[in-house]
Motif scaffolding. Structure first.
Motif, short mmCIF file in Angstrom:
data_model
loop_
_atom_site.label_atom_id
_atom_site.label_comp_id
_atom_site.label_asym_id
_atom_site.label_seq_id
_atom_site.Cartn_x
_atom_site.Cartn_y
_atom_site.Cartn_z
N PHE A 143 0.83 -1.20 0.00
CA PHE A 143 0.00 0.00 0.00
C PHE A 143 0.86 1.25 0.00
N MET A 144 1.89 1.27 0.85
CA MET A 144 2.73 2.45 0.98
C MET A 144 3.64 2.66 -0.24
N VAL A 145 3.83 1.61 -1.03
CA VAL A 145 4.61 1.75 -2.27
C VAL A 145 3.78 2.48 -3.32
N LEU A 146 2.50 2.17 -3.39
CA LEU A 146 1.61 2.77 -4.39
C LEU A 146 1.11 4.14 -3.98
N LEU A 147 1.00 4.39 -2.70
CA LEU A 147 0.34 5.60 -2.19
C LEU A 147 0.96 6.92 -2.66
N PRO A 148 2.27 7.13 -2.58
CA PRO A 148 2.81 8.46 -2.93
C PRO A 148 2.48 8.91 -4.35
N ALA A 149 2.66 8.03 -5.34
CA ALA A 149 2.39 8.42 -6.73
C ALA A 149 0.90 8.69 -6.94
N ARG A 150 0.05 7.86 -6.34
CA ARG A 150 -1.40 8.03 -6.50
C ARG A 150 -1.86 9.30 -5.78
N ALA A 151 -1.31 9.58 -4.61
CA ALA A 151 -1.69 10.79 -3.88
C ALA A 151 -1.25 12.04 -4.64
N LEU A 152 -0.04 12.01 -5.19
CA LEU A 152 0.45 13.16 -5.95
C LEU A 152 -0.39 13.40 -7.19
N LYS A 153 -0.71 12.33 -7.92
CA LYS A 153 -1.54 12.46 -9.13
C LYS A 153 -2.90 13.07 -8.79
N ASN A 154 -3.53 12.60 -7.71
CA ASN A 154 -4.85 13.11 -7.34
C ASN A 154 -4.77 14.54 -6.81
N LEU A 155 -3.70 14.88 -6.13
CA LEU A 155 -3.53 16.25 -5.65
C LEU A 155 -3.37 17.22 -6.81
N VAL A 156 -2.64 16.79 -7.84
CA VAL A 156 -2.46 17.63 -9.02
C VAL A 156 -3.77 17.74 -9.81
N MET A 157 -4.48 16.63 -9.94
CA MET A 157 -5.71 16.61 -10.74
C MET A 157 -6.91 17.22 -10.04
#
Length: 190
Positions: A143-157
């Motif tokens: 979960f913690m491996v996937l979280l940073p990229a997904r959180a960043l993408k959603n924050l930008v979008m």
């Protein structure tokens, strides 16, 4: 509390209308077309605009119709263009997001603040947390491996999606596209 309950009962009543079903079918076709033009960055990040018709259906017909529409479109889009393995958890998260948008938008004034808040809550809860849990289970990644990229993408979008959706809703409302639905809803309230 009574207004919250009537939100669901009114949305449920929308399912019996032919206008609701035909409008959902037209927006479903649009969602499928928009879904074909998404941009994938690996298995974990996808940028697309297929959520716009989901939000419009939730705005017009409420949480029950919005949730059912979002969930059924997720399954239909997968059947038409399979991308990876099918996972029912992801469909349930999509259903939840349509339900949540319906709670925020149905029979309420559409403001930029409302759109920003609803998009932030749905992106945080559904896209970042629940979808990441589903992807973690599906692909066997942490979960913690996937979280940073997904959180960043959603924050930008988040602001981009919010502005696109708000501008589109306001433009369609200004053109009078939603007047037919508002008249029907007003007649039901009386």
């Amino acid at each position: 509390m009574k207004k919250f309950v009537t939100l669901f009962t009114d949305s449920y009543k929308e399912l019996r209308r032919v206008r609701t079903i035909t409008t959902a079918a037209m927006f479903g076709a649009l969602a499928i077309i928009l879904g074909m033009f998404s941009i994938d960055f690996g298995n974990y990040i996808r940028i697309g605009f297929a959520s716009i018709p989901n939000g419009i259906i939730s705005y017009l017909f409420g949480p029950i119709v919005g949730g059912l529409f979002s969930g059924s479109m997720d399954v239909l889009k997968y059947l038409l263009k399979p991308n990876g393995a099918f996972f029912p958890g992801l469909t349930m998260v999509t259903l939840l997001s349509g339900f949540m948008y319906g709670c925020f938008y149905y029979k309420k004034a559409m403001t930029l603040k409302r759109v920003l808040i609803s998009k932030f809550i749905v992106m945080l809860l559904c896209n970042v947390i629940l979808n990441t849990i589903c992807l973690s289970i599906l692909y066997g990644k942490g979960f913690m491996v996937l979280l940073p990229a997904r959180a960043l993408k959603n924050l930008v979008m988040w602001p981009i999606d919010s502005m696109i959706f708000y501008s589109l809703i306001k433009a369609l409302d200004t053109m009078g596209v939603f007047q037919v639905f508002k008249k029907t809803q007003a007649a039901d309230i009386k």
